[in-house]
Write a protein that holds these residues in place. Structure first.
Motif, PDB file in Angstrom:
ATOM      1  N   ASP A  51       1.104  -0.810  -0.087  1.00  0.00           N
ATOM      2  CA  ASP A  51       0.362   0.302   0.037  1.00  0.00           C
ATOM      3  C   ASP A  51       0.447   1.120  -0.197  1.00  0.00           C
ATOM      4  OD1 ASP A  51      -2.592  -1.736   0.349  1.00  0.00           O
ATOM      5  OD2 ASP A  51      -2.178  -1.799   2.483  1.00  0.00           O
ATOM      6  N   TYR A  54       2.634   1.661  -3.310  1.00  0.00           N
ATOM      7  CA  TYR A  54       1.184   2.357  -4.302  1.00  0.00           C
ATOM      8  C   TYR A  54       0.442   3.445  -4.036  1.00  0.00           C
ATOM      9  CZ  TYR A  54      -3.749   2.219  -6.244  1.00  0.00           C
ATOM     10  OH  TYR A  54      -4.885   3.099  -6.480  1.00  0.00           O
ATOM     11  N   SER A  66      -5.587   9.087 -10.131  1.00  0.00           N
ATOM     12  CA  SER A  66      -6.467   9.270  -9.639  1.00  0.00           C
ATOM     13  C   SER A  66      -6.827  10.642  -9.974  1.00  0.00           C
ATOM     14  CB  SER A  66      -6.284   9.558  -8.214  1.00  0.00           C
ATOM     15  OG  SER A  66      -4.468  11.355  -8.449  1.00  0.00           O
ATOM     16  N   PHE A  77     -10.083   8.301  -3.438  1.00  0.00           N
ATOM     17  CA  PHE A  77      -8.808   7.313  -3.399  1.00  0.00           C
ATOM     18  C   PHE A  77      -7.875   7.059  -2.085  1.00  0.00           C
ATOM     19  CE2 PHE A  77      -4.078   8.549  -4.211  1.00  0.00           C
ATOM     20  CZ  PHE A  77      -3.827   6.957  -5.248  1.00  0.00           C
ATOM     21  N   ASN A  81      -9.064   3.576  -0.345  1.00  0.00           N
ATOM     22  CA  ASN A  81      -7.650   3.150  -0.482  1.00  0.00           C
ATOM     23  C   ASN A  81      -7.127   3.086   0.857  1.00  0.00           C
ATOM     24  OD1 ASN A  81      -6.689   1.467  -2.956  1.00  0.00           O
ATOM     25  ND2 ASN A  81      -7.413   3.927  -3.816  1.00  0.00           N
ATOM     26  N   TRP A  84      -7.014   0.790   3.085  1.00  0.00           N
ATOM     27  CA  TRP A  84      -5.626  -0.751   2.823  1.00  0.00           C
ATOM     28  C   TRP A  84      -4.626  -0.553   3.941  1.00  0.00           C
ATOM     29  CZ3 TRP A  84      -8.155  -5.094   2.406  1.00  0.00           C
ATOM     30  CH2 TRP A  84      -9.343  -5.481   1.454  1.00  0.00           C
TER      31      TRP A  84
END
Length: 114
Positions: A51, A54, A66, A77, A81, A84
């Motif tokens: 993550d 990312y 994005s 976004f 996200n 996570w």
């Protein structure tokens, strides 16, 4: 492009390593296997690492992948996200707590019965 190669590699690792390892962790918890918190720690750390890569890759690319509208950027976004990051972070802390507690109990001096 580099970002596409990165995504393919990261998703391959997720599919072939983190997916099966997550399932193994789930089974370990169902069976109260002694390695369950070690597995939880490994999976959570791997998820966090992926993550962070990312988000860092997207930030380095100038957020070009994005949607720039605030609702989508912050809500979708970052918000979705971000879950996570939050869930594996909490599970990582739980693993550390459980393993520390177990080690503390193991390290206590035992009194011998005479």
């Amino acid at each position: 492009s580099r970002s596409d190669d990165f995504t393919v590699v990261m998703e391959t690792v997720t599919a072939w390593a983190w997916g099966p390892l997550s399932f193994l962790t789930f089974l370990a918890f169902l069976r109260h296997h002694p390695a369950r918190y070690i597995l939880q720690l490994i999976v959570s750390l791997g998820q966090l690492y992926g993550d962070i890569l990312y988000f860092a890759t997207e930030a380095r690319a100038g957020w070009t992948h994005s949607d720039p509208r605030p609702f989508y950027f912050w809500g979708y976004f970052v918000g979705l996200n971000g879950i996570w990051l939050l869930v594996p972070g909490l599970l990582l802390l739980d693993s550390c707590h459980q393993l520390t507690t177990a080690q503390r109990g193991h390290d206590r001096p035992r009194h011998k019965a005479h």
